[in-house]
Scaffold this motif. Structure first.
Motif, PDB file in Angstrom:
ATOM      1  N   CYS A  36       0.833  -1.183   0.000  1.00 17.86           N
ATOM      2  CA  CYS A  36       0.000   0.000   0.000  1.00 17.86           C
ATOM      3  C   CYS A  36       0.875   1.243   0.000  1.00 17.86           C
ATOM      4  O   CYS A  36       1.778   1.350   0.826  1.00 17.86           O
ATOM      5  CB  CYS A  36      -0.868  -0.072   1.255  1.00 17.86           C
ATOM      6  N   SER A  37       0.607   2.145  -0.893  1.00 20.10           N
ATOM      7  CA  SER A  37       1.284   3.431  -0.892  1.00 20.10           C
ATOM      8  C   SER A  37       0.305   4.492  -1.369  1.00 20.10           C
ATOM      9  O   SER A  37      -0.141   4.471  -2.515  1.00 20.10           O
ATOM     10  CB  SER A  37       2.512   3.405  -1.795  1.00 20.10           C
ATOM     11  N   LEU A  38      -0.019   5.385  -0.459  1.00 22.21           N
ATOM     12  CA  LEU A  38      -0.954   6.457  -0.808  1.00 22.21           C
ATOM     13  C   LEU A  38      -0.229   7.739  -1.193  1.00 22.21           C
ATOM     14  O   LEU A  38      -0.864   8.748  -1.445  1.00 22.21           O
ATOM     15  CB  LEU A  38      -1.919   6.695   0.357  1.00 22.21           C
ATOM     16  N   ASN A  39       1.098   7.685  -1.251  1.00 24.46           N
ATOM     17  CA  ASN A  39       1.893   8.810  -1.728  1.00 24.46           C
ATOM     18  C   ASN A  39       2.035   8.691  -3.243  1.00 24.46           C
ATOM     19  O   ASN A  39       3.103   8.430  -3.769  1.00 24.46           O
ATOM     20  CB  ASN A  39       3.276   8.812  -1.080  1.00 24.46           C
ATOM     21  N   ASP A  50      -7.810   1.867  -3.182  1.00 26.20           N
ATOM     22  CA  ASP A  50      -8.482   0.569  -3.253  1.00 26.20           C
ATOM     23  C   ASP A  50      -7.513  -0.560  -2.899  1.00 26.20           C
ATOM     24  O   ASP A  50      -7.850  -1.457  -2.126  1.00 26.20           O
ATOM     25  CB  ASP A  50      -9.074   0.351  -4.649  1.00 26.20           C
ATOM     26  N   ALA A  51      -6.304  -0.514  -3.445  1.00 25.86           N
ATOM     27  CA  ALA A  51      -5.303  -1.545  -3.154  1.00 25.86           C
ATOM     28  C   ALA A  51      -4.941  -1.535  -1.670  1.00 25.86           C
ATOM     29  O   ALA A  51      -4.808  -2.598  -1.045  1.00 25.86           O
ATOM     30  CB  ALA A  51      -4.058  -1.327  -4.017  1.00 25.86           C
ATOM     31  N   CYS A  52      -4.821  -0.369  -1.105  1.00 29.29           N
ATOM     32  CA  CYS A  52      -4.469  -0.246   0.310  1.00 29.29           C
ATOM     33  C   CYS A  52      -5.596  -0.806   1.189  1.00 29.29           C
ATOM     34  O   CYS A  52      -5.333  -1.518   2.159  1.00 29.29           O
ATOM     35  CB  CYS A  52      -4.186   1.219   0.643  1.00 29.29           C
ATOM     36  N   GLN A  53      -6.828  -0.488   0.838  1.00 31.18           N
ATOM     37  CA  GLN A  53      -7.963  -0.996   1.611  1.00 31.18           C
ATOM     38  C   GLN A  53      -8.042  -2.524   1.525  1.00 31.18           C
ATOM     39  O   GLN A  53      -8.329  -3.188   2.521  1.00 31.18           O
ATOM     40  CB  GLN A  53      -9.268  -0.349   1.147  1.00 31.18           C
ATOM     41  N   GLY A  59      -5.622  -7.891   6.807  1.00 31.11           N
ATOM     42  CA  GLY A  59      -4.835  -7.872   8.034  1.00 31.11           C
ATOM     43  C   GLY A  59      -3.463  -7.249   7.931  1.00 31.11           C
ATOM     44  O   GLY A  59      -2.680  -7.321   8.880  1.00 31.11           O
ATOM     45  N   ASP A  60      -3.140  -6.619   6.814  1.00 31.42           N
ATOM     46  CA  ASP A  60      -1.838  -5.984   6.649  1.00 31.42           C
ATOM     47  C   ASP A  60      -1.758  -4.776   7.590  1.00 31.42           C
ATOM     48  O   ASP A  60      -2.405  -3.756   7.372  1.00 31.42           O
ATOM     49  CB  ASP A  60      -1.655  -5.549   5.196  1.00 31.42           C
ATOM     50  N   VAL A  61      -0.957  -4.900   8.647  1.00 31.17           N
ATOM     51  CA  VAL A  61      -0.887  -3.864   9.679  1.00 31.17           C
ATOM     52  C   VAL A  61      -0.335  -2.545   9.134  1.00 31.17           C
ATOM     53  O   VAL A  61      -0.773  -1.472   9.538  1.00 31.17           O
ATOM     54  CB  VAL A  61      -0.087  -4.365  10.907  1.00 31.17           C
ATOM     55  N   LYS A  62       0.613  -2.609   8.226  1.00 33.40           N
ATOM     56  CA  LYS A  62       1.169  -1.378   7.648  1.00 33.40           C
ATOM     57  C   LYS A  62       0.115  -0.648   6.819  1.00 33.40           C
ATOM     58  O   LYS A  62       0.030   0.574   6.848  1.00 33.40           O
ATOM     59  CB  LYS A  62       2.404  -1.686   6.807  1.00 33.40           C
ATOM     60  N   ALA A  63      -0.686  -1.401   6.087  1.00 33.00           N
ATOM     61  CA  ALA A  63      -1.764  -0.795   5.296  1.00 33.00           C
ATOM     62  C   ALA A  63      -2.814  -0.185   6.227  1.00 33.00           C
ATOM     63  O   ALA A  63      -3.323   0.910   5.969  1.00 33.00           O
ATOM     64  CB  ALA A  63      -2.390  -1.827   4.367  1.00 33.00           C
ATOM     65  N   GLN A  64      -3.140  -0.874   7.302  1.00 30.75           N
ATOM     66  CA  GLN A  64      -4.112  -0.348   8.264  1.00 30.75           C
ATOM     67  C   GLN A  64      -3.608   0.962   8.863  1.00 30.75           C
ATOM     68  O   GLN A  64      -4.357   1.933   8.977  1.00 30.75           O
ATOM     69  CB  GLN A  64      -4.376  -1.371   9.373  1.00 30.75           C
ATOM     70  N   PHE A  65      -2.344   0.987   9.227  1.00 23.89           N
ATOM     71  CA  PHE A  65      -1.758   2.210   9.779  1.00 23.89           C
ATOM     72  C   PHE A  65      -1.781   3.338   8.757  1.00 23.89           C
ATOM     73  O   PHE A  65      -2.165   4.465   9.065  1.00 23.89           O
ATOM     74  CB  PHE A  65      -0.327   1.953  10.252  1.00 23.89           C
ATOM     75  N   GLU A  66      -1.374   3.019   7.543  1.00 25.40           N
ATOM     76  CA  GLU A  66      -1.329   4.066   6.514  1.00 25.40           C
ATOM     77  C   GLU A  66      -2.727   4.619   6.234  1.00 25.40           C
ATOM     78  O   GLU A  66      -2.903   5.820   6.061  1.00 25.40           O
ATOM     79  CB  GLU A  66      -0.688   3.561   5.222  1.00 25.40           C
ATOM     80  N   LEU A  67      -3.727   3.759   6.210  1.00 25.25           N
ATOM     81  CA  LEU A  67      -5.105   4.243   6.017  1.00 25.25           C
ATOM     82  C   LEU A  67      -5.539   5.123   7.191  1.00 25.25           C
ATOM     83  O   LEU A  67      -6.186   6.151   6.994  1.00 25.25           O
ATOM     84  CB  LEU A  67      -6.072   3.073   5.850  1.00 25.25           C
ATOM     85  N   ALA A  84     -10.355   6.921  10.327  1.00 28.93           N
ATOM     86  CA  ALA A  84      -9.033   6.917  10.966  1.00 28.93           C
ATOM     87  C   ALA A  84      -9.070   6.054  12.222  1.00 28.93           C
ATOM     88  O   ALA A  84      -8.190   5.206  12.439  1.00 28.93           O
ATOM     89  CB  ALA A  84      -8.600   8.342  11.301  1.00 28.93           C
ATOM     90  N   LEU A  85     -10.090   6.254  13.035  1.00 27.48           N
ATOM     91  CA  LEU A  85     -10.241   5.490  14.274  1.00 27.48           C
ATOM     92  C   LEU A  85     -10.341   3.993  13.977  1.00 27.48           C
ATOM     93  O   LEU A  85      -9.678   3.171  14.620  1.00 27.48           O
ATOM     94  CB  LEU A  85     -11.476   5.983  15.021  1.00 27.48           C
ATOM     95  N   GLN A  86     -11.147   3.645  12.995  1.00 25.87           N
ATOM     96  CA  GLN A  86     -11.324   2.235  12.634  1.00 25.87           C
ATOM     97  C   GLN A  86      -9.998   1.588  12.256  1.00 25.87           C
ATOM     98  O   GLN A  86      -9.662   0.505  12.731  1.00 25.87           O
ATOM     99  CB  GLN A  86     -12.310   2.101  11.483  1.00 25.87           C
ATOM    100  N   TRP A  87      -9.222   2.245  11.392  1.00 27.93           N
ATOM    101  CA  TRP A  87      -7.981   1.640  10.913  1.00 27.93           C
ATOM    102  C   TRP A  87      -6.907   1.651  11.990  1.00 27.93           C
ATOM    103  O   TRP A  87      -6.138   0.683  12.116  1.00 27.93           O
ATOM    104  CB  TRP A  87      -7.508   2.315   9.627  1.00 27.93           C
ATOM    105  N   PHE A  88      -6.839   2.703  12.811  1.00 24.42           N
ATOM    106  CA  PHE A  88      -5.886   2.698  13.917  1.00 24.42           C
ATOM    107  C   PHE A  88      -6.227   1.586  14.911  1.00 24.42           C
ATOM    108  O   PHE A  88      -5.348   0.934  15.449  1.00 24.42           O
ATOM    109  CB  PHE A  88      -5.854   4.047  14.633  1.00 24.42           C
ATOM    110  N   GLU A  89      -7.517   1.370  15.162  1.00 25.32           N
ATOM    111  CA  GLU A  89      -7.921   0.294  16.071  1.00 25.32           C
ATOM    112  C   GLU A  89      -7.510  -1.064  15.527  1.00 25.32           C
ATOM    113  O   GLU A  89      -7.003  -1.912  16.273  1.00 25.32           O
ATOM    114  CB  GLU A  89      -9.438   0.313  16.303  1.00 25.32           C
ATOM    115  N   GLN A  90      -7.712  -1.282  14.226  1.00 21.96           N
ATOM    116  CA  GLN A  90      -7.341  -2.574  13.630  1.00 21.96           C
ATOM    117  C   GLN A  90      -5.843  -2.835  13.764  1.00 21.96           C
ATOM    118  O   GLN A  90      -5.427  -3.928  14.135  1.00 21.96           O
ATOM    119  CB  GLN A  90      -7.768  -2.630  12.158  1.00 21.96           C
ATOM    120  N   ALA A  91      -5.034  -1.829  13.458  1.00 23.41           N
ATOM    121  CA  ALA A  91      -3.583  -1.988  13.574  1.00 23.41           C
ATOM    122  C   ALA A  91      -3.166  -2.111  15.039  1.00 23.41           C
ATOM    123  O   ALA A  91      -2.237  -2.859  15.369  1.00 23.41           O
ATOM    124  CB  ALA A  91      -2.867  -0.818  12.904  1.00 23.41           C
TER     125      ALA A  91
END
Length: 183
Positions: A36-39, A50-53, A59-67, A84-91
């Protein structure tokens, strides 16, 4: 050890559920290698998002953090604290220290959730255990502002989390103690 760390983080967040009921300019987007790269250029952002999501949902923790960072930052899309809250919680459930730090600060500031110093302190302490120095500093600053009874509640919850963690370590299917010196 990875399993127990994940359980420790999960235990922290599960113990926080009852508390929920009562309760500068630089982008921090860090591309997750290979997932995942949103830059990206603006025209490539929808496909990258879409790829990042998809990676985050698997379960990709880096993707969850980046989202989480992407939606929190709001520089390339409208800020969405709920996402933001949802993805930070998942990671955070996977022991990601920076996600736990951001989550703790959101709880403290009341960003996307009602402000809750007890919950913020607990999550920040977990982030500190997982390696975030800034979380340790923030937890100490929050503790200095908390009434004594709230700090006692937070300490009791943290104590229970660590007791459960130690019990899990003792019951793990290992031949040696997790506290034994390395060979």
């Amino acid at each position: 050890m990875k399993r127990t760390g994940r359980t420790l983080s999960l235990g922290c967040l599960l113990l926080l559920l009852p508390l929920l009921a009562s309760a500068s300019g630089n982008s921090l987007l860090i591309p997750a290698l290979g997932s995942c790269s949103l830059n990206t250029a603006t025209e490539e952002l929808p496909a990258a998002l879409d790829a990042c999501q998809q990676a985050a949902l698997t379960g990709d923790v880096k993707a969850q953090f980046e989202l989480g960072e992407f939606y929190y930052d709001g520089k390339r899309i409208e800020r969405d604290l709920s996402q933001a809250l949802q993805w930070f919680e998942q990671a955070s459930l996977q022991g990601h220290a920076q996600s736990q730090y951001h989550l703790g600060m959101m709880f403290f500031r009341g960003e996307g959730v009602p402000a809750n110093a007890v919950q913020a302190y607990i999550v920040l302490k977990m982030a500190a255990v997982n390696g975030s120095d800034e979380a340790m500093d923030s937890a100490d600053l929050i503790a200095a502002q908390m009434p004594r009874n709230e700090l006692e509640i937070a300490s009791q919850v943290l104590g229970q989390i660590f007791r459960n963690y130690l019990l899990e370590l003792q019951n793990a299917d290992t031949l040696t103690s997790p506290f034994a010196p390395l060979p």
